[in-house]
Write an enzyme that holds these catalytic residues in place. Structure first.
Site, PDB file in Angstrom:
ATOM      1  N   GLU A  77      45.447  33.480  41.242  1.00  0.00           N
ATOM      2  CA  GLU A  77      45.541  32.652  40.041  1.00  0.00           C
ATOM      3  C   GLU A  77      46.217  33.405  38.891  1.00  0.00           C
ATOM      4  O   GLU A  77      46.938  32.802  38.088  1.00  0.00           O
ATOM      5  CB  GLU A  77      44.150  32.171  39.621  1.00  0.00           C
ATOM      6  CG  GLU A  77      43.493  31.244  40.619  1.00  0.00           C
ATOM      7  CD  GLU A  77      44.334  30.028  40.947  1.00  0.00           C
ATOM      8  OE1 GLU A  77      45.040  29.517  40.051  1.00  0.00           O
ATOM      9  OE2 GLU A  77      44.307  29.581  42.110  1.00  0.00           O
ATOM     10  N   ASP A 172      50.363  24.518  45.951  1.00  0.00           N
ATOM     11  CA  ASP A 172      51.464  25.180  45.252  1.00  0.00           C
ATOM     12  C   ASP A 172      52.821  24.763  45.814  1.00  0.00           C
ATOM     13  O   ASP A 172      53.779  24.565  45.076  1.00  0.00           O
ATOM     14  CB  ASP A 172      51.316  26.700  45.357  1.00  0.00           C
ATOM     15  CG  ASP A 172      50.056  27.202  44.669  1.00  0.00           C
ATOM     16  OD1 ASP A 172      49.639  26.583  43.673  1.00  0.00           O
ATOM     17  OD2 ASP A 172      49.479  28.205  45.131  1.00  0.00           O
TER      18      ASP A 172
END
Length: 387
Positions: A77, A172
């Site tokens: 992250e 993603d």
């Protein structure tokens, strides 16, 4: 699993703050505790059976693996967060939860290129971590605690990297796909919707694949349930992306001046039934009911839900003040905000009503139900109407 990587103003509760990394708040969602217990038990049992460790030590090793896994997700992250900062996008926080984590940003990427770079930064970090853990696993002796942890970290980080680059939102890779479609179609909202439908396709294929593996007896019941949960989460996340894309397309229709309901003021102490009767008699029953002091100054706004909750037979005996909220405590939205700015303000300060201001003057009240009706007419049409 990183279930969406980046979000602008998440609707989810972030959880409890457990610290800051490079100035970025890190939240721990309570669901992460469930994952920690499951991994500790499963890995502790493995260490007890395969490495010959006694139970307390084996489960302590299992907990150590959980900590290492959380560290890997946090670094993943941070890859998103620091890349976003590099391109001037503010980061509100990082949340670690049951199926991984997500990074909350204060706005969307300004271009397809930045969107792709921010999206792929997390999987790139996971891939580097996987490579480093793989090298450590080969260098360390077999059937040792540190060697096994290195091997498990290598596998988990490589799997995280590969799974997250699959081309479908909310993964993603889906954001990277959206970036490419955005550059091609010149329409961010349409690109988001297409990438989200691809995400739903991945969710279905994941579910079918895991059922096949279970039928072939290549997967345990625990594995089946966990991966089906992942597939369900993907489906939900993709659906949320589709919904947000359709809403965003309607942002230019948001006009606070047109949406704001006029105010109908009654003196402080007026019974609720009388206030509603006066509004009806003046053909202004749809206006926002407000309370004025002896000098005629607006001081409070009647809460629609609170007023509706008062039984009809009691309304002649209940003053409007008892179901009103001090005007200074009601969130304010100045005229001139864009549709996107209005939605962000509502998300930042959830409520049923907002005063609309022009300078220091209150010119009306926005009911969030009216905003929802404009942005999602099909969904709003399925809900009961509110004042």
């Amino acid at each position: 699993m990183d279930d969406g990587a980046q979000q602008t103003r998440s609707a989810r509760r972030p959880g409890r703050v457990v610290g800051r990394v490079l100035g970025i708040p890190v939240y721990l969602n309570p669901s992460m505790l469930l994952l920690a217990v499951l991994v500790t038990v499963v890995y502790g049992g493995y260490a007890e059976a395969e490495l010959g460790l006694v139970a307390p030590y084996a489960y302590a090793i299992g907990f150590g693996f959980v900590v290492c896994l959380l560290g890997s997700v946090l670094l993943h992250e941070l890859g998103h967060a620091l890349t976003a900062r590099r391109y001037g996008i503010g980061v509100r926080g990082i949340t670690l939860e049951l199926l991984g984590g997500y990074t909350e940003m204060d706005r969307d990427a300004p271009s397809p290129r930045v969107d792709a770079l921010v999206s792929l930064a997390g999987p790139a970090v996971s891939l580097v971590l996987g490579a480093a853990a793989t090298a450590a696993a080969f260098a360390l002796p077999d059937r040792t605690v540190v060697g096994e942890i290195a091997f498990q970290l290598a596998v988990s980080n490589v799997l995280i990297a590969i799974f997250n680059v699959l081309p479908g939102l909310p993964l993603d890779g889906g954001r990277a796909l959206r970036a490419g479609l955005w550059a091609l179609l010149k329409d961010r909202h349409r690109a988001t919707e297409v990438a989200a439908w691809a995400g739903r396709g991945i969710a279905v294929l994941t579910g079918l694949a895991v059922l096949t593996l279970y039928w072939l007896q290549l997967l345990t019941v625990f594995g089946l349930l966990f991966i089906m949960l992942v597939a369900f989460t993907l489906w939900q996340g993709a659906g949320q992306s589709i919904r947000l894309a359709r809403m965003s397309r309607r942002f230019p229709l948001v006009d606070l001046g047109a949406l704001a309901r006029p105010l109908f003021a009654v003196p402080s102490g007026t019974p609720l039934a009388e206030a509603q009767r006066r509004a009806g008699a003046a053909d202004r029953a749809g206006d926002a009911l407000a309370v004025a002091d002896a000098g005629g100054r607006l001081v409070a706004l009647v809460d629609v839900a609170g007023a509706a909750a008062v039984p009809a037979e009691r309304r002649p005996w209940v003053a409007v003040d008892t179901v009103a909220r001090d005007l200074g405590r009601v969130p304010a939205l100045p005229l001139g905000l864009t549709g996107e700015q209005v939605v962000r303000a509502v998300q930042a300060h959830p409520g049923a009503q907002y005063v609309v201001t022009s300078g220091e003057d209150v010119v009306g009240v926005l009911h969030v139900a009216d905003l929802a009706q404009l942005l999602e007419p099909r969904r709003a049409g399925r809900r009961p109407a509110t004042g």
